[in-house]
Design a protein around this motif. Structure first.
Motif, PDB file in Angstrom:
ATOM      1  N   LEU A 173       0.820  -1.166   0.102  1.00  0.00           N
ATOM      2  CA  LEU A 173       0.266  -0.161  -0.204  1.00  0.00           C
ATOM      3  C   LEU A 173       0.762   1.549  -0.001  1.00  0.00           C
ATOM      4  N   GLN A 212       0.533   5.376  -1.151  1.00  0.00           N
ATOM      5  CA  GLN A 212      -0.117   6.936  -0.620  1.00  0.00           C
ATOM      6  C   GLN A 212       0.291   7.277  -2.416  1.00  0.00           C
ATOM      7  N   ALA A 213      -0.629   8.015  -3.139  1.00  0.00           N
ATOM      8  CA  ALA A 213      -0.433   8.198  -4.946  1.00  0.00           C
ATOM      9  C   ALA A 213       0.684   9.348  -4.572  1.00  0.00           C
ATOM     10  N   LYS A 240       0.168   6.393  -8.908  1.00  0.00           N
ATOM     11  CA  LYS A 240      -2.027   7.163  -8.725  1.00  0.00           C
ATOM     12  C   LYS A 240      -2.590   5.723  -8.606  1.00  0.00           C
ATOM     13  N   PRO A 241      -3.804   6.324  -8.218  1.00  0.00           N
ATOM     14  CA  PRO A 241      -4.562   5.369  -7.648  1.00  0.00           C
ATOM     15  C   PRO A 241      -5.427   4.849  -8.521  1.00  0.00           C
ATOM     16  N   THR A 266      -3.981   0.879  -9.233  1.00  0.00           N
ATOM     17  CA  THR A 266      -3.883   0.352  -8.282  1.00  0.00           C
ATOM     18  C   THR A 266      -4.397  -1.096  -9.178  1.00  0.00           C
ATOM     19  N   THR A 282      -1.864  -1.416  -3.802  1.00  0.00           N
ATOM     20  CA  THR A 282      -2.286  -0.809  -3.491  1.00  0.00           C
ATOM     21  C   THR A 282      -1.995   1.293  -3.616  1.00  0.00           C
ATOM     22  N   VAL A 283      -2.395   1.784  -4.077  1.00  0.00           N
ATOM     23  CA  VAL A 283      -2.293   3.245  -4.210  1.00  0.00           C
ATOM     24  C   VAL A 283      -3.313   4.084  -3.923  1.00  0.00           C
ATOM     25  N   SER A 284      -3.321   4.759  -2.463  1.00  0.00           N
ATOM     26  CA  SER A 284      -4.424   5.354  -2.545  1.00  0.00           C
ATOM     27  C   SER A 284      -4.438   6.646  -2.288  1.00  0.00           C
ATOM     28  N   SER A 285      -5.974   7.413  -2.660  1.00  0.00           N
ATOM     29  CA  SER A 285      -5.748   8.502  -3.229  1.00  0.00           C
ATOM     30  C   SER A 285      -5.718   9.563  -1.556  1.00  0.00           C
TER      31      SER A 285
END
Length: 114
Positions: A11, A13-14, A86-87, A90, A111-114
């Motif tokens: 995981l 972050q963007a 980028k999200p 994912t 997983t890329v969170s926004s």
């Protein structure tokens, strides 16, 4: 038989970075092509990046300039450095290795969170 072991998903972050690796082992005589594919929920599996034995690479347009694929022929390992994530990146990322047969890894989740 060839076994593929992927590692490095997770995981982030963007805007962040992740690095994937895939090591091939077993009865390997010569690996021609190594690549990474991904499959997002509800979508078809798509090529992310590939690299030939001589080092020639190809990338999906969506990742050009952000992802870098490389390989170490002495270790039968392929890497994928992913920057500026980028999200929409994912997905489950799958390693693909082509000898005289085609082999797939089990996949690693990014997983890329926004």
């Amino acid at each position: 038989q060839v076994q593929l072991v992927e590692s490095g998903g997770g995981l982030v972050q963007a805007g962040g970075s992740l690095s994937l690796s895939c090591a091939a082992s077993g009865k390997i005589f010569s690996i021609n092509y190594m690549g990474w594919y991904r499959q997002a929920p509800g979508k078809q599996r798509e090529l992310v990046a590939g690299i030939g034995r001589g080092g020639i690479t190809n990338y999906a347009d969506s990742v050009k300039g952000r992802f870098t694929i490389s390989r170490d022929n002495t270790k039968n390992t392929v890497y994928l450095q992913m920057n500026s994530l980028k999200p929409e990146d994912t997905a489950v990322y799958y390693c693909n290795v082509l000898t005289f047969m085609n082999y797939w890894g089990k996949g690693t989740l990014v997983t890329v969170s926004s």
